[in-house]
Design an enzyme around this catalytic site. Structure first.
Site, mmCIF file in Angstrom:
data_model
loop_
_atom_site.group_PDB
_atom_site.id
_atom_site.type_symbol
_atom_site.label_atom_id
_atom_site.label_comp_id
_atom_site.label_asym_id
_atom_site.label_seq_id
_atom_site.Cartn_x
_atom_site.Cartn_y
_atom_site.Cartn_z
ATOM 1 N N THR A 183 -84.500 33.440 -77.974
ATOM 2 C CA THR A 183 -83.582 34.365 -77.322
ATOM 3 C C THR A 183 -82.739 33.724 -76.242
ATOM 4 O O THR A 183 -83.264 32.941 -75.453
ATOM 5 C CB THR A 183 -84.414 35.494 -76.660
ATOM 6 O OG1 THR A 183 -85.156 36.126 -77.689
ATOM 7 C CG2 THR A 183 -83.544 36.498 -75.956
ATOM 8 N N ARG A 211 -89.009 44.940 -87.876
ATOM 9 C CA ARG A 211 -89.568 44.640 -86.548
ATOM 10 C C ARG A 211 -88.449 44.431 -85.519
ATOM 11 O O ARG A 211 -87.474 43.728 -85.757
ATOM 12 C CB ARG A 211 -90.437 43.391 -86.648
ATOM 13 C CG ARG A 211 -91.112 42.964 -85.324
ATOM 14 C CD ARG A 211 -90.331 41.922 -84.588
ATOM 15 N NE ARG A 211 -91.048 41.401 -83.412
ATOM 16 C CZ ARG A 211 -90.492 40.631 -82.495
ATOM 17 N NH1 ARG A 211 -89.241 40.257 -82.587
ATOM 18 N NH2 ARG A 211 -91.181 40.210 -81.452
ATOM 19 N N VAL A 212 -88.612 45.022 -84.357
ATOM 20 C CA VAL A 212 -87.698 44.815 -83.242
ATOM 21 C C VAL A 212 -88.532 44.345 -82.051
ATOM 22 O O VAL A 212 -89.603 44.896 -81.790
ATOM 23 C CB VAL A 212 -86.962 46.135 -82.888
ATOM 24 C CG1 VAL A 212 -86.151 45.990 -81.611
ATOM 25 C CG2 VAL A 212 -86.044 46.546 -84.048
ATOM 26 N N GLY A 213 -88.056 43.328 -81.375
ATOM 27 C CA GLY A 213 -88.788 42.809 -80.213
ATOM 28 C C GLY A 213 -88.293 43.425 -78.918
ATOM 29 O O GLY A 213 -87.680 44.501 -78.891
ATOM 30 N N GLY A 235 -89.694 35.179 -75.216
ATOM 31 C CA GLY A 235 -91.115 35.053 -75.506
ATOM 32 C C GLY A 235 -91.541 36.096 -76.522
ATOM 33 O O GLY A 235 -90.700 36.778 -77.112
HETATM 34 N N1 ASP Z 1 -88.198 37.869 -77.422
HETATM 35 C C1 ASP Z 1 -87.862 37.547 -78.776
HETATM 36 C C2 ASP Z 1 -88.492 38.529 -79.699
HETATM 37 O O1 ASP Z 1 -89.630 38.895 -79.507
HETATM 38 C C3 ASP Z 1 -88.269 36.183 -79.183
HETATM 39 C C4 ASP Z 1 -88.112 35.068 -78.162
HETATM 40 O O2 ASP Z 1 -87.497 35.216 -77.144
HETATM 41 O O3 ASP Z 1 -88.651 33.998 -78.398
HETATM 42 O O4 ASP Z 1 -87.847 38.917 -80.668
#
Ligand code: ASP
Length: 324
Positions: A183, A211-213, A235
């Site tokens: 991200t 899926r949504v983060g 993360g």
């Molecule tokens: N935060 C992002 C997600 O969970 C992934 C990342 O930042 O590494 O989709």
């Protein structure tokens, strides 16, 4: 006139005063910073920061700065973690999440968007042109097409190759590499001292379809309060979603925490909330900026880098971490 309308009118006549009395500004504010600054997640953030500073020098505001920075990252067709070049979900489709929040408290978010090159610009259009905050999936794509964003069928050959290799075992284990993430979260302060933020990602690689983060979720992946500060995250999204981390960091800064201490406290809170998980299985990384122009960053595991442009200089810094 109905009672509700009467009530609303008399409330409006009182101005914002009653609200302020419920929301004491606990920290005595120092002078706001007006030199302009940009901070973003990871070392690739330098590229985003460069684009944001260019916009600032051309007279753009903080919202223009973060939009330009995030779009710069989405424009790279070889980037495996942001935009259409990103690694796909477990069914082979790249799906994108993004959001923006500006200095007057407006927010826009797009989730599970396919075949549109600039999700962050779609999120901004949702904020500016629709009465809504979040649009998802086909509806979001339809909104994008109706608002002049072209359909883009691009597929990154490298991402497709990695996907074919992954398919051989198809192990579905949403573990995030400690040092290499998905991200770009970007926070900017313009020369008026106003703050905005943006976040854009292709999310977890080989994720479950749909899926949504945390990244497009206001309060989790990003939060901005122009009176106090702004924060964003990278993360494992599930851990950040459960702890509403970006909102928490801004609220901690409101109480007088420095951006660094707000990041540290929010990491500790995240680890506590996610204590049913093995801490070795995830990374979470935060950056925060205060209205006074102070910057902080912190992560669960070592290896989190972040990019800063301040006082006319670009820097890539390594954040401190809870674990060593
Ligand atoms: N935060 C992002 C997600 O969970 C992934 C990342 O930042 O590494 O989709």
């Amino acid at each position: 006139m109905n009672t509700r309308r009467k009530f609303l009118q008399s409330f409006a006549a009182l101005g914002a005063l009653p609200l302020l009395s419920f929301m004491p500004n606990l920290k005595k504010r120092q002078k706001k910073y007006t030199e302009g600054l940009v901070v973003s997640t990871w070392n690739f953030g330098v590229k985003a920061n460069t684009a944001a500073v260019k916009i600032m020098n051309d007279g753009g505001n903080a919202l223009d700065m973060v939009t330009a920075g995030a779009m710069e990252m989405e424009s790279d067709p070889t980037e495996l973690t942001i935009g259409l070049g990103g690694l796909p979900d477990r069914e082979g489709h790249t799906t994108l999440d993004a959001c923006v929040m500006d200095s007057i408290g407006r927010a826009g978010s797009v989730c599970f968007l396919e075949k549109i090159k600039h999700p962050v610009a779609v999120a901004r259009a949702i904020m500016e042109k629709s009465p809504h905050v979040v649009l998802v999936g086909d509806g979001a794509q339809q909104f994008a097409l109706q608002n002049g964003f072209p359909k883009d069928e691009y597929q990154n050959p490298e991402a497709q190759k990695a996907y074919r290799e992954w398919l051989e075992k198809s192990e579905y284990k949403p573990i995030i590499n400690i040092e290499n993430h998905d991200t770009i979260g970007i926070l900017a302060m313009d020369k008026k001292g106003d703050l905005s933020g943006a976040c854009t990602t292709s999310g977890l690689s080989y994720k479950m379809r749909g899926r949504v983060g945390d990244s497009p979720i206001i309060g989790a992946g990003l939060y901005v309060d122009n009176e106090v500060g702004a924060a964003t995250a990278s993360g494992l999204g599930e851990t950040i979603l459960r702890s509403c981390s970006s909102f928490l960091m801004v609220e901690l800064m409101r109480q007088g925490y420095s951006p660094l201490n707000a990041c540290k406290e929010a990491i500790q809170r995240l680890v506590k909330i996610n204590s049913f998980m093995n801490i070795g299985d995830y990374q979470a990384c935060f950056i925060a900026v205060s209205k006074e122009g102070e910057i902080g960053a912190y992560s669960v595991h070592p290896g989190f880098t972040y990019s800063v442009w301040k006082n006319g200089e670009h820097q890539v810094l390594t954040a401190g971490s809870l674990l060593s």
